[in-house]
Design a protein around this motif. Structure first.
Motif, short mmCIF file in Angstrom:
data_model
loop_
_atom_site.label_atom_id
_atom_site.label_comp_id
_atom_site.label_asym_id
_atom_site.label_seq_id
_atom_site.Cartn_x
_atom_site.Cartn_y
_atom_site.Cartn_z
N CYS A 278 13.36 74.86 29.59
CA CYS A 278 14.04 74.02 30.41
C CYS A 278 15.47 73.84 29.16
O CYS A 278 16.50 73.51 29.64
N TYR A 279 14.40 73.94 28.15
CA TYR A 279 15.20 73.56 27.01
C TYR A 279 15.97 74.70 26.23
O TYR A 279 17.56 74.93 26.03
N ARG A 280 16.38 76.16 26.94
CA ARG A 280 17.16 77.26 26.66
C ARG A 280 17.96 77.31 28.11
O ARG A 280 19.15 77.91 28.26
N HIS A 281 17.35 76.86 29.25
CA HIS A 281 17.98 76.34 30.16
C HIS A 281 18.69 75.35 30.67
O HIS A 281 17.98 74.62 32.20
N LYS A 282 18.95 74.30 30.14
CA LYS A 282 19.99 72.94 30.85
C LYS A 282 20.47 72.78 32.09
O LYS A 282 20.05 71.69 32.68
N THR A 283 20.91 73.65 32.40
CA THR A 283 22.25 73.32 33.51
C THR A 283 21.36 73.87 35.16
O THR A 283 21.42 73.51 35.95
N ASN A 284 19.87 74.52 34.60
CA ASN A 284 18.74 74.48 35.75
C ASN A 284 18.40 73.40 36.88
O ASN A 284 18.29 72.62 36.32
N ARG A 285 19.02 73.37 38.09
CA ARG A 285 18.34 72.40 38.65
C ARG A 285 17.17 71.84 38.96
O ARG A 285 16.46 70.89 38.98
N LYS A 286 16.54 72.85 38.29
CA LYS A 286 14.84 72.27 38.69
C LYS A 286 14.12 72.19 36.72
O LYS A 286 13.57 70.66 37.12
N CYS A 287 15.04 71.50 36.03
CA CYS A 287 15.06 71.52 34.83
C CYS A 287 15.66 69.75 34.61
O CYS A 287 14.98 68.69 34.22
N SER A 288 16.73 69.27 35.94
CA SER A 288 16.98 68.33 35.60
C SER A 288 16.42 67.20 36.66
O SER A 288 16.60 65.99 36.68
N LEU A 289 15.33 68.26 37.51
CA LEU A 289 14.68 66.69 38.12
C LEU A 289 13.50 66.59 37.46
O LEU A 289 12.41 65.96 37.10
N ASP A 290 12.87 68.24 36.65
CA ASP A 290 11.40 67.62 35.92
C ASP A 290 11.80 68.78 34.61
O ASP A 290 11.56 69.75 34.30
N ARG A 291 11.97 67.44 33.50
CA ARG A 291 11.95 68.56 32.16
C ARG A 291 11.47 68.85 31.32
O ARG A 291 11.54 70.08 30.42
N SER A 292 9.41 69.33 32.61
CA SER A 292 8.81 69.67 31.70
C SER A 292 8.51 71.54 32.89
O SER A 292 7.12 72.09 32.69
N TYR A 293 9.44 71.81 33.25
CA TYR A 293 8.96 72.70 34.72
C TYR A 293 9.21 74.15 33.09
O TYR A 293 9.53 74.12 32.84
N MET A 294 8.04 74.86 34.22
CA MET A 294 7.77 76.24 33.56
C MET A 294 7.77 77.50 34.42
O MET A 294 6.99 77.04 35.03
N PRO A 295 8.37 78.02 34.83
CA PRO A 295 8.65 78.90 35.75
C PRO A 295 7.35 79.71 35.96
O PRO A 295 6.68 79.77 34.85
#
Length: 173
Positions: free
Chosen positions: A156-173
């Motif tokens: 999420c730090y690298r992909h700040k505009t990712n929709r999943k990261c805007s919902l969950d800052r701990s998201y990891m694919p």
């Protein structure tokens, strides 16, 4: 003279162990040995292999970026384990200009050690969940990054505009 030098250089590159690893196909594992020169961050180091420097990305884990909260501590941990030491590399691919490898020092899986000590996420897309139990254990002990309640995953730090990261800052694919 130029032709002789070009042929020599091409031959040297083709027969070096590092060249073989760089050419590795998906699912083809290359085994290399080298000395860790330095680490850029917690999951990327430069390793001298056969007289050449290889950039190594620790496979299946993701540490905080160097400019991110806990990034320097993650790098310092990794360097404390491997810098200046001879390591064995089990490389199975590439990520950008880096070989992706499981790193072993004295028969210990360094990738796993980084996770167990709380300095990395399991990157399940690449690890197939290999390190999830160790992440859970590190979280329960509040080790390393897990001592912090306000975390943002490196993804999420690298992909700040990712929709999943805007919902969950701990998201990891």
């Amino acid at each position: 003279m130029r032709i002789v030098a070009s042929v020599f250089l091409a031959t040297a590159l083709v027969f070096s162990p590092l060249a073989d690893a760089k050419k590795s196909k998906k699912n083809k594992v290359q085994f290399l040995t080298g000395v860790v020169e330095k680490c850029h961050d917690g999951d990327t180091c430069r390793v001298k292999v056969g007289g050449k420097i290889a950039k190594i990305r620790f496979a299946g884990i993701d540490c905080p970026e160097l400019s991110q909260k806990h990034g320097k501590q993650a790098r310092n941990f990794t360097e404390s384990v491997v810098k200046g030491k001879t390591v064995n590399l089990e490389c199975d691919g590439k990520s950008f200009d880096r070989l992706t490898c499981t790193v072993f020092f004295e028969d210990k899986n360094v990738n796993l050690m980084i996770v167990q000590n709380g300095w990395a996420y399991d990157s399940t897309k690449y690890s197939k969940g290999r390190y999830l139990a160790s992440v859970d254990e590190a979280k329960s002990r509040r080790a390393g990054i897990w001592s912090d309640t306000d975390l943002m995953s490196p993804y999420c730090y690298r992909h700040k505009t990712n929709r999943k990261c805007s919902l969950d800052r701990s998201y990891m694919p």
